[in-house]
Write an enzyme that holds these catalytic residues in place. Structure first.
Site, PDB file in Angstrom:
ATOM      1  N   GLY A 220       0.796  -1.223   0.000  1.00 21.23           N
ATOM      2  CA  GLY A 220       0.000   0.000   0.000  1.00 21.23           C
ATOM      3  C   GLY A 220       0.826   1.268   0.000  1.00 21.23           C
ATOM      4  N   GLY A 222       2.489   4.722   1.595  1.00 22.97           N
ATOM      5  CA  GLY A 222       3.113   5.109   2.867  1.00 22.97           C
ATOM      6  C   GLY A 222       4.521   4.584   2.990  1.00 22.97           C
ATOM      7  N   GLY A 223       5.199   5.067   4.026  1.00 19.48           N
ATOM      8  CA  GLY A 223       6.619   4.763   4.206  1.00 19.48           C
ATOM      9  C   GLY A 223       6.891   3.288   4.457  1.00 19.48           C
ATOM     10  N   ILE A 224       6.090   2.635   5.284  1.00  9.98           N
ATOM     11  CA  ILE A 224       6.431   1.263   5.703  1.00  9.98           C
ATOM     12  C   ILE A 224       6.351   0.247   4.550  1.00  9.98           C
ATOM     13  CG2 ILE A 224       5.825  -0.653   7.238  1.00  9.98           C
ATOM     14  CD1 ILE A 224       4.972   1.403   9.315  1.00  9.98           C
ATOM     15  N   GLU A 243      -3.204  -2.170  -5.956  1.00  4.96           N
ATOM     16  CA  GLU A 243      -3.967  -0.965  -6.281  1.00  4.96           C
ATOM     17  C   GLU A 243      -3.024   0.099  -6.818  1.00  4.96           C
ATOM     18  OE1 GLU A 243      -6.902   1.898  -3.850  1.00  4.96           O
ATOM     19  OE2 GLU A 243      -4.942   1.614  -2.986  1.00  4.96           O
ATOM     20  N   LEU A 318      -2.811   4.570  10.973  1.00  5.06           N
ATOM     21  CA  LEU A 318      -2.298   5.624  11.863  1.00  5.06           C
ATOM     22  C   LEU A 318      -2.362   5.142  13.310  1.00  5.06           C
ATOM     23  CD1 LEU A 318      -4.263   8.582  10.214  1.00  5.06           C
ATOM     24  CD2 LEU A 318      -1.811   8.182  10.006  1.00  5.06           C
ATOM     25  N   GLY A 341      -7.863   1.954  -1.243  1.00  5.78           N
ATOM     26  CA  GLY A 341      -8.231   0.555  -1.451  1.00  5.78           C
ATOM     27  C   GLY A 341      -7.857  -0.315  -0.267  1.00  5.78           C
ATOM     28  N   LYS A 370      -0.117  21.793  19.598  1.00  3.18           N
ATOM     29  CA  LYS A 370      -0.510  23.140  19.141  1.00  3.18           C
ATOM     30  C   LYS A 370       0.583  24.169  19.430  1.00  3.18           C
ATOM     31  CE  LYS A 370      -5.454  22.873  18.848  1.00  3.18           C
ATOM     32  NZ  LYS A 370      -6.497  22.439  19.734  1.00  3.18           N
TER      33      LYS A 370
HETATM   34  N1  COA Z   1      -1.932  10.566  15.573  1.00  2.00           N
HETATM   35  C1  COA Z   1      -1.906  11.792  14.999  1.00  2.00           C
HETATM   36  N2  COA Z   1      -1.281  12.043  13.799  1.00  2.00           N
HETATM   37  C2  COA Z   1      -0.666  11.015  13.217  1.00  2.00           C
HETATM   38  C3  COA Z   1      -0.650   9.707  13.755  1.00  2.00           C
HETATM   39  C4  COA Z   1      -1.326   9.501  15.001  1.00  2.00           C
HETATM   40  N3  COA Z   1      -1.370   8.286  15.547  1.00  2.00           N
HETATM   41  N4  COA Z   1       0.049   8.904  12.929  1.00  2.00           N
HETATM   42  C5  COA Z   1       0.455   9.674  11.909  1.00  2.00           C
HETATM   43  N5  COA Z   1       0.032  10.938  12.077  1.00  2.00           N
HETATM   44  C6  COA Z   1       0.277  12.066  11.184  1.00  2.00           C
HETATM   45  C7  COA Z   1       1.778  12.246  10.975  1.00  2.00           C
HETATM   46  O1  COA Z   1       2.339  13.073  11.983  1.00  2.00           O
HETATM   47  C8  COA Z   1       1.832  12.908   9.615  1.00  2.00           C
HETATM   48  O2  COA Z   1       1.499  14.284   9.740  1.00  2.00           O
HETATM   49  P1  COA Z   1       2.380  15.413   9.010  1.00  2.00           P
HETATM   50  O3  COA Z   1       2.174  15.140   7.534  1.00  2.00           O
HETATM   51  O4  COA Z   1       1.764  16.686   9.457  1.00  2.00           O
HETATM   52  O5  COA Z   1       3.789  15.196   9.450  1.00  2.00           O
HETATM   53  C9  COA Z   1       0.662  12.243   8.871  1.00  2.00           C
HETATM   54  O6  COA Z   1      -0.197  11.704   9.882  1.00  2.00           O
HETATM   55  C10 COA Z   1       1.069  11.116   7.930  1.00  2.00           C
HETATM   56  O7  COA Z   1       1.855  10.208   8.643  1.00  2.00           O
HETATM   57  P2  COA Z   1       3.007   9.328   7.937  1.00  2.00           P
HETATM   58  O8  COA Z   1       3.466   8.302   8.895  1.00  2.00           O
HETATM   59  O9  COA Z   1       4.034  10.206   7.326  1.00  2.00           O
HETATM   60  O10 COA Z   1       2.184   8.666   6.796  1.00  2.00           O
HETATM   61  P3  COA Z   1       2.601   7.689   5.636  1.00  2.00           P
HETATM   62  O11 COA Z   1       2.969   8.474   4.441  1.00  2.00           O
HETATM   63  O12 COA Z   1       3.542   6.626   6.068  1.00  2.00           O
HETATM   64  O13 COA Z   1       1.154   7.022   5.350  1.00  2.00           O
HETATM   65  C11 COA Z   1      -1.030   6.382   6.125  1.00  2.00           C
HETATM   66  C12 COA Z   1       0.483   6.344   6.376  1.00  2.00           C
HETATM   67  C13 COA Z   1      -1.705   5.492   7.140  1.00  2.00           C
HETATM   68  C14 COA Z   1      -1.545   7.812   6.218  1.00  2.00           C
HETATM   69  C15 COA Z   1      -1.256   5.819   4.687  1.00  2.00           C
HETATM   70  O14 COA Z   1      -0.739   4.523   4.593  1.00  2.00           O
HETATM   71  C16 COA Z   1      -2.722   5.774   4.312  1.00  2.00           C
HETATM   72  O15 COA Z   1      -3.274   6.763   3.887  1.00  2.00           O
HETATM   73  N6  COA Z   1      -3.370   4.595   4.421  1.00  2.00           N
HETATM   74  C17 COA Z   1      -4.773   4.423   4.077  1.00  2.00           C
HETATM   75  C18 COA Z   1      -4.962   4.096   2.623  1.00  2.00           C
HETATM   76  C19 COA Z   1      -4.422   2.760   2.214  1.00  2.00           C
HETATM   77  O16 COA Z   1      -3.854   2.018   2.996  1.00  2.00           O
HETATM   78  N7  COA Z   1      -4.629   2.396   0.967  1.00  2.00           N
HETATM   79  C20 COA Z   1      -4.216   1.065   0.539  1.00  2.00           C
HETATM   80  C21 COA Z   1      -3.633   0.840  -0.711  1.00  2.00           C
HETATM   81  S1  COA Z   1      -2.720   2.134  -1.534  1.00  2.00           S
END
Ligand code: COA
Length: 443
Positions: A220, A222-224, A243, A318, A341, A370
């Site tokens: 999917g 994101g970083g991981i 996807e 998240l 997806g 904040k």
């Molecule tokens: N509480 C509050 N904020 C949080 C958080 C938490 N537990 N975890 C992450 N965040 C914030 C981060 O601080 C970051 O904010 P910033 O942009 O202001 O720095 C933001 O959320 C994104 O976090 P990050 O870890 O950099 O996201 P990522 O690029 O690794 O993506 C998801 C992680 C979960 C957002 C992403 O995988 C996603 O959108 N998943 C849902 C869609 C999906 O899985 N689709 C599937 C197939 S493509």
């Protein structure tokens, strides 16, 4: 047919394109490298000349001047996958999220016209240059492209010399186009990739243990998921039905880990609905008949997804609670991204013979307060706070992975789930989680 003269007849300027819009229009904008950046970059110049446009965009990448509350009488945005710069606009009332699985965005016309009474006035997208047969392509996004070509009143294309040309459901013929203009700089949008840190590498190694030679994988956004691809490089005969084709998957293809030989379905081909990432991704997909960008109503349909055996989906959340409910797109009602997806691929993987759905997340996060200071929080909580949006139900998560290990949830009771998730939480939070689990009668 002389496609070149048809091209010249339809060729116009950006001003010509804006003049095709009327107040109150609903328009759909292309996604990924199909995002019409030149069009969006200058849209604010129409302030005072056009009013009440609504744009639907999935995963906006270009942060352009029009995304400013001072232009709210020109444009409102509805998005099915928020970019980080849209989050503040939600608070200003200029942007709103559209909850939907990705495969349902291209609603069938029966529903759209009769039930919602909403025609699509314009579809505007960036395309790869026209070929000798009169075809452009919607570049790296198939999604619901063909739906909008068929049902929008007007179709406008921004020709971008750098846009990759792809195979599958991305085609669009010049006879289907109402107007053509050229990108002002022929640049395309890249998605920044983060270098894996120590915790990503640990997660990647746990996930690699769960993936066998010959499995069919989906990684999917994101970083991981991208980082864990590095740990899969020594696997053999992997297949890809995904996807989003991204840097991690492109890396695995180049490393020789992917043959697609073991797929039951679209054997020897990579199937995706869109591609997004760095230049490596776009170079890989450009003119590559081995990778098909197919309609999302098809690629993301869990019943289609599960036609391959041993499908492993790897997605990110998240936050997760001790029952396994995943908040993957929003914190409270503050939309951060979208469900995309996630549900479709997790359910599809689970339904596939020998398949599994994995959610991977870091056990803690540094969150900006904040007052600008940072606070470390556990991403595993006893229960989610009120208002939390659940993206993936507890019924559809088979495994959860953090840098502390893998928790198996499929077939596990609430008690077993809570214990397994506490075991992979950061040690600093385990006692607190245990107390919470007792308070909520989970253990
Ligand atoms: N509480 C509050 N904020 C949080 C958080 C938490 N537990 N975890 C992450 N965040 C914030 C981060 O601080 C970051 O904010 P910033 O942009 O202001 O720095 C933001 O959320 C994104 O976090 P990050 O870890 O950099 O996201 P990522 O690029 O690794 O993506 C998801 C992680 C979960 C957002 C992403 O995988 C996603 O959108 N998943 C849902 C869609 C999906 O899985 N689709 C599937 C197939 S493509």
């Amino acid at each position: 047919m002389d496609y070149q003269s048809e091209y010249q007849k339809k060729l116009t300027t950006l001003e010509g394109v804006y003049s095709m819009f009327k107040d109150g229009d609903l328009f759909y904008a292309g996604t990924a490298t199909a995002e019409p950046v030149t069009f969006l970059r200058h849209l604010h110049e129409m302030h005072g000349k056009l009013h009440n446009l609504t744009m639907h965009i999935n995963l906006a990448m270009a942060n352009v001047p029009v995304y400013d509350p001072k232009y709210a009488d020109l444009l409102t945005v509805q998005s099915s996958f928020f970019a980080r710069f849209l989050t503040p606009l939600q608070r200003e009332g200029m942007a709103t999220y559209m909850p939907t699985h990705l495969r349902n965005i291209g609603l069938d016309p029966e529903y759209r016209y009769k039930m919602m009474k909403k025609p699509v006035n314009v579809y505007v997208l960036a395309v790869s240059p026209m070929d000798k047969h009169g075809y452009f392509t919607s570049s790296s996004f198939a999604g619901y492209h063909r739906n909008w070509v068929d049902y929008a009143d007007k179709v406008i294309v921004e020709v971008n010399e750098s846009a990759p040309r792809t195979f599958g459901d991305t085609y669009i013929h010049i006879s289907e186009v109402d107007a053509i203009y050229h990108s002002e700089d022929n640049k395309i949008l890249y998605m920044p990739i983060k270098q894996p840190d120590e915790s990503d590498i640990k997660i990647g190694k746990y996930i690699a243990e769960m993936i066998n030679d010959g499995d069919n994988i989906q990684l999917g956004i994101g970083g991981i998921p991208t980082a864990c691809a590095v740990e899969l490089a020594s696997k053999k005969d992997l297949g890809i039905h995904t996807e989003m084709f991204n840097d991690g998957l492109a890396y695995l293809c180049k490393a020789g880990a992917v043959t697609n030989h073991k797929k039951n379905y679209y054997q020897d081909k990579i199937v995706t609905t869109f591609s997004m990432g760095s230049k490596e991704v776009y170079d890989f997909i450009d003119d590559n008949p081995n990778i098909l960008h197919l309609d999302v109503a098809y690629t993301n349909q869990p019943a289609v997804f599960s036609r391959n055996d041993k499908v492993v989906s790897v997605n990110t959340a998240l936050q997760i609670d001790l029952m396994g409910q995943c908040a993957s797109e929003a914190i409270g009602t503050n939309q951060i991204s979208g469900v995309g997806g996630q549900t479709e691929t997790a359910v599809g993987a689970k339904e596939s013979k020998g398949g599994k759905s994995i959610i991977a997340l870091h056990s803690t996060r540094e969150i900006k307060q904040k007052d600008g200071t940072k606070k470390r929080i556990s991403t595993i909580n006893p229960v989610h706070p009120a208002g939390t949006v659940i993206s993936l139900s507890r019924n559809d998560v088979d495994f959860v992975c953090t840098e502390y290990g893998m928790a198996a949830l499929r077939g596990a009771s609430l008690k077993e789930r809570a214990k397994a998730l506490i075991n992979i939480a950061h040690p600093d939070y385990r006692a607190e989680l245990e107390e919470g689990a007792k308070k909520w009668y989970l253990i």
